[in-house]
Design an enzyme around this catalytic site. Structure first.
Site, PDB file in Angstrom:
ATOM      1  N   GLY A 273      53.825  35.530  36.199  1.00 22.69           N
ATOM      2  CA  GLY A 273      53.939  35.401  37.820  1.00 22.69           C
ATOM      3  C   GLY A 273      54.459  36.844  38.395  1.00 22.69           C
ATOM      4  N   ILE A 274      55.440  36.331  39.439  1.00 17.77           N
ATOM      5  CA  ILE A 274      56.313  37.420  40.148  1.00 17.77           C
ATOM      6  C   ILE A 274      57.319  38.316  39.198  1.00 17.77           C
ATOM      7  CG2 ILE A 274      58.148  37.732  41.700  1.00 17.77           C
ATOM      8  CD1 ILE A 274      57.007  35.080  43.204  1.00 17.77           C
TER       9      ILE A 274
ATOM     10  N   ASP B 226      67.579  32.434  27.681  1.00 18.88           N
ATOM     11  CA  ASP B 226      67.673  31.407  28.663  1.00 18.88           C
ATOM     12  C   ASP B 226      68.705  31.887  29.898  1.00 18.88           C
ATOM     13  OD1 ASP B 226      68.377  29.226  30.298  1.00 18.88           O
ATOM     14  OD2 ASP B 226      67.947  27.763  28.464  1.00 18.88           O
TER      15      ASP B 226
ATOM     16  N   TYR C 213      64.875  21.910  44.814  1.00 14.28           N
ATOM     17  CA  TYR C 213      64.315  23.250  44.580  1.00 14.28           C
ATOM     18  C   TYR C 213      64.749  24.101  46.061  1.00 14.28           C
ATOM     19  CZ  TYR C 213      60.841  27.209  44.432  1.00 14.28           C
ATOM     20  OH  TYR C 213      60.420  28.461  44.310  1.00 14.28           O
TER      21      TYR C 213
ATOM     22  N   LYS D 280      67.195  27.315  46.249  1.00 17.19           N
ATOM     23  CA  LYS D 280      66.847  28.464  46.977  1.00 17.19           C
ATOM     24  C   LYS D 280      67.803  28.980  47.912  1.00 17.19           C
ATOM     25  CE  LYS D 280      63.768  29.496  44.039  1.00 17.19           C
ATOM     26  NZ  LYS D 280      64.078  30.569  43.104  1.00 17.19           N
TER      27      LYS D 280
ATOM     28  N   ILE E 282      52.784  31.888  46.493  1.00 23.42           N
ATOM     29  CA  ILE E 282      52.219  32.914  45.650  1.00 23.42           C
ATOM     30  C   ILE E 282      51.467  32.552  44.541  1.00 23.42           C
ATOM     31  CG2 ILE E 282      52.967  35.042  44.477  1.00 23.42           C
ATOM     32  CD1 ILE E 282      53.550  35.070  47.760  1.00 23.42           C
TER      33      ILE E 282
ATOM     34  N   THR F 135      50.562  32.013  41.413  1.00 23.46           N
ATOM     35  CA  THR F 135      51.236  32.262  40.013  1.00 23.46           C
ATOM     36  C   THR F 135      50.973  30.995  39.056  1.00 23.46           C
ATOM     37  OG1 THR F 135      53.288  31.468  40.609  1.00 23.46           O
ATOM     38  CG2 THR F 135      53.085  33.650  40.984  1.00 23.46           C
ATOM     39  N   PRO F 136      51.439  31.101  37.916  1.00 26.88           N
ATOM     40  CA  PRO F 136      51.161  29.574  37.120  1.00 26.88           C
ATOM     41  C   PRO F 136      52.226  28.429  37.749  1.00 26.88           C
ATOM     42  CG  PRO F 136      51.224  31.645  35.571  1.00 26.88           C
ATOM     43  CD  PRO F 136      51.682  31.995  37.081  1.00 26.88           C
TER      44      PRO F 136
END
Ligand code: NAP
Length: 278
Positions: free
Chosen positions: A37-38, A80, A172, A176, A207, A209-210
């Site tokens: 992705g990003i 990780d 989430y 963020k 966006i 992405t996966p």
């Protein structure tokens, strides 16, 4: 001092010659989440513009695929991003090889599309760990490495969910918002130490992405609809410009990594196709 920028013709792996401003040429960069992705798009953009890129992700195969697409990178590192000792070892290796670090892009992250009552404390800690603690660990390790030179750019991928709340993404959103405010505090600390180490956040909207694909599939499945097209259309309608691409985020990361943003620190770059102004 005037910052002269000239366009230069460079070789880009597997592609025709391209014009580049050269503003990240030979910069030493680390990109996390670089296997997808990003993060992958940011790594590809920085490398295409001449940066020396180290890729970090959980999965060796996806790292190898990004490296192959770029046409070779300075290093691939299975890490990780919650692992503090792993960060120290990574920075030791990069400093031993290059003697400096110019750019860190913290792109690794996970999403959990769950409302408040569906979110366990384990879920919450996992999302905060991968999305927020990792940014603290990476930023701290990078600032330590950048201090001798007194300059560098740290780019933290937050989300427009740091600015607007979403009831389906409780943990989430918290993670963020933490990234966004931590970024400002870290930027202040670096400036108050008298350095030119800059710390900024990018706030993407939807966006392709996966990660987004998984969210769309998850929401459709929980609605009991095997067809994802209705959810996809809803997500596309969230922003006036629809769903964006990882490459569109990577251009903003390039700006922040480059010497075109030397007076920018502690700032939020919302790149969301107009989602938050609706
Ligand atoms: P993605 O395609 O799922 O890529 C995320 C990458 O991070 C994956 O390669 C993943 O590895 C890696 N990763 C996950 N946990 C990790 C860990 N503990 N340590 C190291 N690497 C780890 O997602 P994306 O959409 O590109 O997201 C990139 C960033 O943008 C994230 O911070 C995300 O929150 C943010 N963002 C995305 C969107 C969007 O719509 N896509 C919107 C706003 C913000 P594995 O796949 O091997 O697990």
């Amino acid at each position: 001092m005037k910052n002269e920028t000239t366009l230069t013709e460079v070789e880009v792996a597997g592609d025709a010659k391209k014009m580049t401003s050269g503003t990240v040429s030979q910069k030493i960069a680390i990109v996390t989440g670089a296997g997808s992705g990003i993060g992958r798009a940011v790594a590809e953009r920085l490398a295409a513009e001449g940066a020396v890129v180290h890729l970090v992700d959980l999965n060796a195969d996806s790292l190898a695929e990004t490296s192959r697409r770029i046409g070779g990178v300075a290093g691939t590192h299975v890490l990780d991003v919650r692992d503090a000792d792993g960060w120290d070892a990574l920075l030791d290796e990069v400093m031993a090889t290059h003697g400096r670090l110019d750019v860190l892009a913290n792109c690794a992250g996970i999403q959990l599309t769950r409302g408040l009552l569906e979110t366990s404390i384990e879920d919450f800690r996992q999302v905060m760990g991968v999305n927020a603690e990792s940014v603290f660990l990476g930023t701290r390790a990078a600032v330590r490495a950048m201090l001798p030179a007194g300059q560098g750019s740290i780019i933290n991928i937050a989300s427009n969910f740091a600015n607007i709340a979403d009831g389906l993404n409780t943990a989430y959103c918290a993670s963020k918002a933490a990234v966004a405010h931590f970024t400002k505090a870290a930027a202040l600390d670096c400036a108050q130490r008298g350095t030119r180490i800059r710390v900024n956040s990018i706030h993407p909207g939807c966006i392709a992405t996966p990660m987004l694909e998984r969210e769309i599939e998850d929401v459709a499945a929980r609605r009991g609809d095997p067809d994802t097209s209705a959810v996809r259309a809803e997500w596309d309608a969230l922003a006036p410009l629809g769903i964006g691409t990882a490459e569109e985020i990577a251009w903003t990361a390039l700006h922040l990594a480059s010497d075109h943003s030397t007076y920018t620190t502690g700032a939020e770059f919302v790149v969301d196709g107009g989602h938050i102004i609706r």
